[in-house]
Scaffold this motif. Structure first.
Motif, PDB file in Angstrom:
ATOM      1  N   THR A 302      11.345  -9.956  -8.219  1.00  4.53           N
ATOM      2  CA  THR A 302      10.379 -10.528  -9.389  1.00  4.53           C
ATOM      3  C   THR A 302       9.205 -10.529  -9.160  1.00  4.53           C
ATOM      4  O   THR A 302       8.614 -10.908 -10.709  1.00  4.53           O
ATOM      5  N   THR A 303       8.442 -10.409  -8.623  1.00  5.48           N
ATOM      6  CA  THR A 303       7.418 -10.373  -7.677  1.00  5.48           C
ATOM      7  C   THR A 303       7.046  -8.690  -7.499  1.00  5.48           C
ATOM      8  O   THR A 303       7.638  -7.990  -7.277  1.00  5.48           O
ATOM      9  N   SER A 304       5.516  -8.628  -8.779  1.00  8.82           N
ATOM     10  CA  SER A 304       4.676  -7.341  -7.715  1.00  8.82           C
ATOM     11  C   SER A 304       4.783  -6.999  -6.067  1.00  8.82           C
ATOM     12  O   SER A 304       4.467  -7.862  -5.786  1.00  8.82           O
ATOM     13  N   GLY A 305       4.787  -5.358  -5.720  1.00 11.79           N
ATOM     14  CA  GLY A 305       4.220  -5.104  -4.041  1.00 11.79           C
ATOM     15  C   GLY A 305       3.800  -4.957  -3.817  1.00 11.79           C
ATOM     16  O   GLY A 305       2.718  -4.731  -4.733  1.00 11.79           O
ATOM     17  N   ILE A 306       3.975  -4.096  -3.050  1.00 10.70           N
ATOM     18  CA  ILE A 306       2.800  -3.007  -2.669  1.00 10.70           C
ATOM     19  C   ILE A 306       2.927  -2.092  -2.650  1.00 10.70           C
ATOM     20  O   ILE A 306       3.969  -1.145  -1.809  1.00 10.70           O
ATOM     21  N   SER A 307       2.348  -1.063  -3.192  1.00 10.39           N
ATOM     22  CA  SER A 307       2.254   0.751  -3.179  1.00 10.39           C
ATOM     23  C   SER A 307       2.777   1.193  -2.166  1.00 10.39           C
ATOM     24  O   SER A 307       2.753   1.652  -0.782  1.00 10.39           O
ATOM     25  N   THR A 308       4.322   2.258  -2.633  1.00 12.88           N
ATOM     26  CA  THR A 308       4.274   3.546  -1.208  1.00 12.88           C
ATOM     27  C   THR A 308       3.392   3.996  -0.442  1.00 12.88           C
ATOM     28  O   THR A 308       3.307   3.867   0.373  1.00 12.88           O
ATOM     29  N   ALA A 309       2.663   4.474  -1.512  1.00 19.46           N
ATOM     30  CA  ALA A 309       1.291   5.226  -1.240  1.00 19.46           C
ATOM     31  C   ALA A 309       0.188   4.191   0.162  1.00 19.46           C
ATOM     32  O   ALA A 309      -0.079   5.113   0.795  1.00 19.46           O
ATOM     33  N   ALA A 310       0.578   2.688  -0.672  1.00 19.61           N
ATOM     34  CA  ALA A 310      -0.583   2.523   0.166  1.00 19.61           C
ATOM     35  C   ALA A 310       0.151   2.418   1.582  1.00 19.61           C
ATOM     36  O   ALA A 310      -0.734   2.012   2.507  1.00 19.61           O
ATOM     37  N   ASP A 311       0.794   1.892   1.506  1.00 15.82           N
ATOM     38  CA  ASP A 311       1.949   1.286   2.796  1.00 15.82           C
ATOM     39  C   ASP A 311       1.813   2.817   3.626  1.00 15.82           C
ATOM     40  O   ASP A 311       1.991   2.332   4.975  1.00 15.82           O
ATOM     41  N   LEU A 312       2.408   3.893   3.769  1.00 16.72           N
ATOM     42  CA  LEU A 312       2.501   5.505   4.144  1.00 16.72           C
ATOM     43  C   LEU A 312       0.800   5.473   4.578  1.00 16.72           C
ATOM     44  O   LEU A 312       0.771   5.830   6.001  1.00 16.72           O
ATOM     45  N   GLN A 313      -0.016   4.813   4.394  1.00 14.50           N
ATOM     46  CA  GLN A 313      -1.740   5.527   4.040  1.00 14.50           C
ATOM     47  C   GLN A 313      -1.741   4.107   5.429  1.00 14.50           C
ATOM     48  O   GLN A 313      -2.269   5.153   6.897  1.00 14.50           O
ATOM     49  N   MET A 314      -1.095   3.288   5.345  1.00 14.89           N
ATOM     50  CA  MET A 314      -1.943   2.255   6.572  1.00 14.89           C
ATOM     51  C   MET A 314      -0.371   2.063   7.440  1.00 14.89           C
ATOM     52  O   MET A 314      -1.467   2.329   8.753  1.00 14.89           O
ATOM     53  N   LEU A 315      -0.103   2.468   7.303  1.00 19.87           N
ATOM     54  CA  LEU A 315       1.374   2.814   8.505  1.00 19.87           C
ATOM     55  C   LEU A 315       0.468   4.400   9.586  1.00 19.87           C
ATOM     56  O   LEU A 315       0.837   4.068  10.673  1.00 19.87           O
ATOM     57  N   SER A 316       0.288   4.800   8.464  1.00 15.64           N
ATOM     58  CA  SER A 316      -0.607   6.440   9.630  1.00 15.64           C
ATOM     59  C   SER A 316      -1.286   6.457  10.457  1.00 15.64           C
ATOM     60  O   SER A 316      -1.651   6.428  11.292  1.00 15.64           O
ATOM     61  N   GLU A 317      -2.497   5.030   9.528  1.00 17.58           N
ATOM     62  CA  GLU A 317      -3.107   4.590  10.221  1.00 17.58           C
ATOM     63  C   GLU A 317      -3.381   3.300  11.743  1.00 17.58           C
ATOM     64  O   GLU A 317      -3.542   4.000  12.515  1.00 17.58           O
ATOM     65  N   LEU A 318      -1.729   3.330  11.648  1.00 20.38           N
ATOM     66  CA  LEU A 318      -1.717   1.965  12.982  1.00 20.38           C
ATOM     67  C   LEU A 318      -0.727   3.190  13.513  1.00 20.38           C
ATOM     68  O   LEU A 318      -0.149   2.312  14.968  1.00 20.38           O
ATOM     69  N   GLY A 319      -0.554   3.696  13.748  1.00 23.40           N
ATOM     70  CA  GLY A 319       0.164   5.295  14.416  1.00 23.40           C
ATOM     71  C   GLY A 319       1.332   4.999  14.139  1.00 23.40           C
ATOM     72  O   GLY A 319       2.034   5.569  15.382  1.00 23.40           O
ATOM     73  N   CYS A 320       2.657   4.558  13.650  1.00 27.07           N
ATOM     74  CA  CYS A 320       3.624   4.428  13.213  1.00 27.07           C
ATOM     75  C   CYS A 320       4.760   5.433  12.720  1.00 27.07           C
ATOM     76  O   CYS A 320       3.559   6.441  12.453  1.00 27.07           O
ATOM     77  N   VAL A 321       5.649   5.493  13.326  1.00 25.45           N
ATOM     78  CA  VAL A 321       6.882   6.665  12.808  1.00 25.45           C
ATOM     79  C   VAL A 321       7.811   5.897  12.218  1.00 25.45           C
ATOM     80  O   VAL A 321       8.696   4.886  13.035  1.00 25.45           O
ATOM     81  N   LEU A 322       8.210   6.713  10.799  1.00 30.92           N
ATOM     82  CA  LEU A 322       9.178   6.436  10.283  1.00 30.92           C
ATOM     83  C   LEU A 322       9.957   6.892  10.598  1.00 30.92           C
ATOM     84  O   LEU A 322      10.624   7.923  11.155  1.00 30.92           O
TER      85      LEU A 322
END
Length: 322
Positions: A302-322
């Motif tokens: 029921t609330t807005s979140g964070i865009s998938t594009a922004a999350d994927l960019q953050m995770l890439s910067e942190l060196g995370c692997v899906l």
């Protein structure tokens, strides 16, 4: 002469060697130096989970007028919020949304419905939608359909569900302060029924509802006892019209500490930032460096979140692997 190990170092070493910490030791971490605690939690996370990250999106498959009185929830019939109301979505809408999320790079999709539980006809409808998601998108599918029984979970597993979501919400002792229309034991029964059906379970809770550190630790210990390895840690988003709408949100440092303590208690789990993450100034980045290694992306129920594009960019910067 070497310096003696701090309490955090001693507990971290024990965990890295395969041991566990006690309730009392976990509570002591609430008074420990924050930066040292978060750094140690990050080391535990990397030891057990490497840089793997579990990302999912959700769809609100049935919204509003829920007969349960959960005090945090805008969809409860007991609240006076402006949450949208609609019946179970049709399969085409759900499948299209799953496909859109999968094309954006999110591997896991969850269907969440309001209400105590779906009835048998609704479960059958969702099974058909889930079969189509698996066939047409390749997305991994999670389901959050309330307090179902083992036979219903077996149907969902056969349709292609791999994981059931059912939050404990809080500790056993604090649960009556959060909800009185169903019980903690009913939650446990549904989780155990899903496990008996051969499904993995995603279960956690909400912090910032006025609970104590003891409540947070006791919830984590219940999850540890159940063998849960996907643990959403929602930060209360106080929604006007709900009984908890007057509370102030937790700070980023409070969330970092809670996440780090959960990592000490659940060293090999995917600790998932979920609802409320958008209230954090850094959208959870510092928590991902303090022990969290999973998230719900996109909008919440029921609330807005964070865009998938922004999350994927953050995770890439942190060196995370899906």
């Amino acid at each position: 002469m070497t310096e003696p190990m701090t309490m955090i170092q001693e507990l971290k070493t024990r965990i890295l060697n395969g041991g566990m910490i006690s309730r009392e030791e976990a509570l002591a971490l609430y008074e420990a130096p924050l930066e040292e605690l978060c750094s140690a939690a990050r080391q535990i996370q990397l030891h057990f989970c490497q840089n793997r990250f579990d990302l999912c999106t959700i769809i609100n498959g049935k919204s509003g007028r829920c007969p349960e009185n959960c005090r945090f929830c805008a969809q409860s019939a007991y609240s006076s919020s402006s949450a949208e109301e609609y019946p179970l979505l049709d399969a085409d809408t759900i499948v299209q949304e799953a496909g859109r999320n999968h094309r954006q790079g999110v591997p896991r999709f969850s269907i969440v419905t309001s209400g105590r539980q779906l009835n048998e006809r609704e479960v059958d409808r969702m099974c058909l939608a889930i079969q189509r998601i698996r066939k047409e998108t390749g997305c991994l599918v999670c389901a959050s359909f309330g307090l179902l029984d083992q036979s219903q979970y077996e149907k969902l597993k056969e349709a292609g569900v791999t994981r059931i979501h059912n939050n404990l919400e809080t500790s056993r002792s604090n649960f009556p302060n959060v909800c009185t229309t169903h019980t903690f034991d009913q939650k446990l029964a549904a989780i155990k029924a899903a496990q008996a059906a051969g499904l993995t379970v995603c279960s956690g809770g909400i912090v910032g509802m006025g609970e104590t550190p003891e409540d947070q630790v006791d919830m984590a210990l219940s999850l540890r006892e159940l063998g849960i390895r996907s643990v959403p840690v929602n930060m209360l988003n106080p929604i006007p019209g709900t009984p908890l709408g007057h509370l102030a949100p937790l700070t980023g440092d409070q969330m970092r500490r809670i996440v780090a303590v959960f990592r000490f208690l659940l060293p090999d789990a995917f600790i998932r930032l979920a609802g409320g993450r958008g209230l954090l100034p850094d959208k959870g980045r510092s928590c991902f460096l303090s022990g969290a290694n999973a998230a719900i992306s996109g909008d919440m129920l029921t609330t807005s979140g964070i865009s998938t594009a922004a999350d994927l960019q953050m995770l890439s910067e942190l060196g995370c692997v899906l």
